[in-house]
Enzyme design. Structure first.
Site: not given
Length: 381
Positions: A97, A211, A252
């Site tokens: 990722r 999520q 992130d």
């Protein structure tokens, strides 16, 4: 390397361990709580090699920037312990990722420990043990960092929104399911709850993989927190009604200029927060700050499969982050979909970045550099 990942039922305690290292007689495994099956089923995946872990990462069975760093480090240790090519495993894990900088950093940390032990004359067992020790150290550091972020974040909330009884809006999932501890942004809300200062946790469902609905609501319910789930598009009406005291999100990747990449939908919340004069707070470990990425435009944003948008989750939970055809079609056959996993919020919309090493506000390149330098200095002392 064969793709080896087996499934079993989980006996999940209150702490919700998202992953753990085990050494049964047949060889070491990395055990993951399969987040694609939550909240309906608590089951685990036992991965025995890097390809299996890469698949778990790509399908979001394991996810969240801090936890991906830990998983990547354990993945290198797993390859070393089982006699696979460590460099090959590290390459595939780091690329699983691209947006989450913690993943590549965790992989690199364990790989460097393995290489250093080998260069010092250690045999394969010694080098594998060094990689595992590096992964375990990262795991412990993340848990401690989570506790410190919760403390720092709650103190900031009390300063920005005095009087307690906070009404907090959060997006995606940032709790124990993404961390070696109790999380990042969610850990702050949990700390407020434990001190009797949380009036309401507003939980964005977080399209398209839910999520928020599946994972954050799951964690909030386990802790007995007062929470309410809302569609992402309903957030504006909450702001307009004066029902939000602060927004808390994770990250992130944070670029050198303070631009924040987080789950898609975060940027619109920042715009709403600015218009309504509501603090927009990012909670993330220092390892999420990437001073080698100059600005938001330089952040590589992961593009995911369109079927996650054109298909709905099936009743069994299959299809969430899984293969095409796993869900129920909700758009005409052949519909093209735009499905970025993340968006980027510019630093001028971020009230503060909360880390385990302190709070940055206003968010500037100089302030972030000083914070990173301080964390490196303390780590080396």
């Amino acid at each position: 390397m064969a793709d080896q990942c087996t499934r079993g039922s989980a006996d999940i305690p209150d702490s919700i361990p998202a992953l753990r290292w085990e050494e049964p007689p047949e060889g070491p495994v990395l055990v993951l709580l399969d987040q694609t099956r939550l909240p309906g089923e608590e089951s685990e995946l036992a991965c025995t090699d890097a390809p299996a872990l890469v698949e778990a990462i790509r399908t979001l069975a394991v996810r969240g920037a801090p936890l991906l760093g830990i998983a990547g480090a354990y993945g290198v240790a797993l390859a070393a312990a089982r006699g696979f090519d460590v460099a090959d495993a590290a390459r595939m894990l780091a690329a699983a990722r691209p947006t989450a900088v913690n993943l590549a950093r965790g992989v690199r940390r364990a790989q460097e420990a393995h290489a250093a032990a080998a260069a010092a004359g250690g045999d394969e067992r010694t080098a594998a043990a060094a990689a595992l020790a590096a992964a375990q150290a990262l795991h412990r550091e993340d848990a401690e960092g989570s506790r410190r972020m919760a403390r720092e974040g709650l103190a900031l909330l009390d300063e920005l929104v005095p009087g307690g009884q906070h009404r907090l809006l959060t997006h995606c999932n940032t709790g124990a399911l993404v961390s070696g501890g109790e999380g990042t942004a969610f850990a702050v809300a949990l700390a407020a709850h434990r001190e009797g200062k949380l009036r309401r946790l507003w939980v964005d469902e977080t399209r398209p993989l839910l999520q928020g609905a599946r994972l954050t609501a799951y964690e909030a319910a386990r802790h007995g927190m007062p929470y309410t789930l809302l569609t992402d598009s309903a957030a504006g009406s909450l702001f307009a009604a004066g029902e939000v005291d602060a927004v808390l999100i994770g990250a992130d990747r944070i670029a050198a200029d303070g631009s924040v990449a987080n789950k898609v939908g975060s940027y619109p919340l920042a715009v709403l927060a600015r218009y309504h004069h509501v603090p927009f707070i990012v909670v993330a470990p220092v390892t999420t700050i990437d001073m080698d990425t100059p600005d938001g435009a330089a952040i590589e944003v992961e593009q995911r499969s369109g079927h996650e948008v054109t298909e709905a989750m099936s009743p069994s939970g299959r299809g969430v982050g899984g293969e095409a055809g796993g869900g129920v079609p909700i758009a005409p056959l052949g519909t093209q979909a735009y499905n970025p996993a993340f968006d980027v919020t510019p630093p001028e919309l971020v009230t503060a970045v909360v880390t385990e090493w302190g709070v940055v506000s206003p968010v500037t390149e100089g302030a972030l550099e000083q914070l990173c330098a301080r964390s490196r200095q303390v780590s080396m002392s």
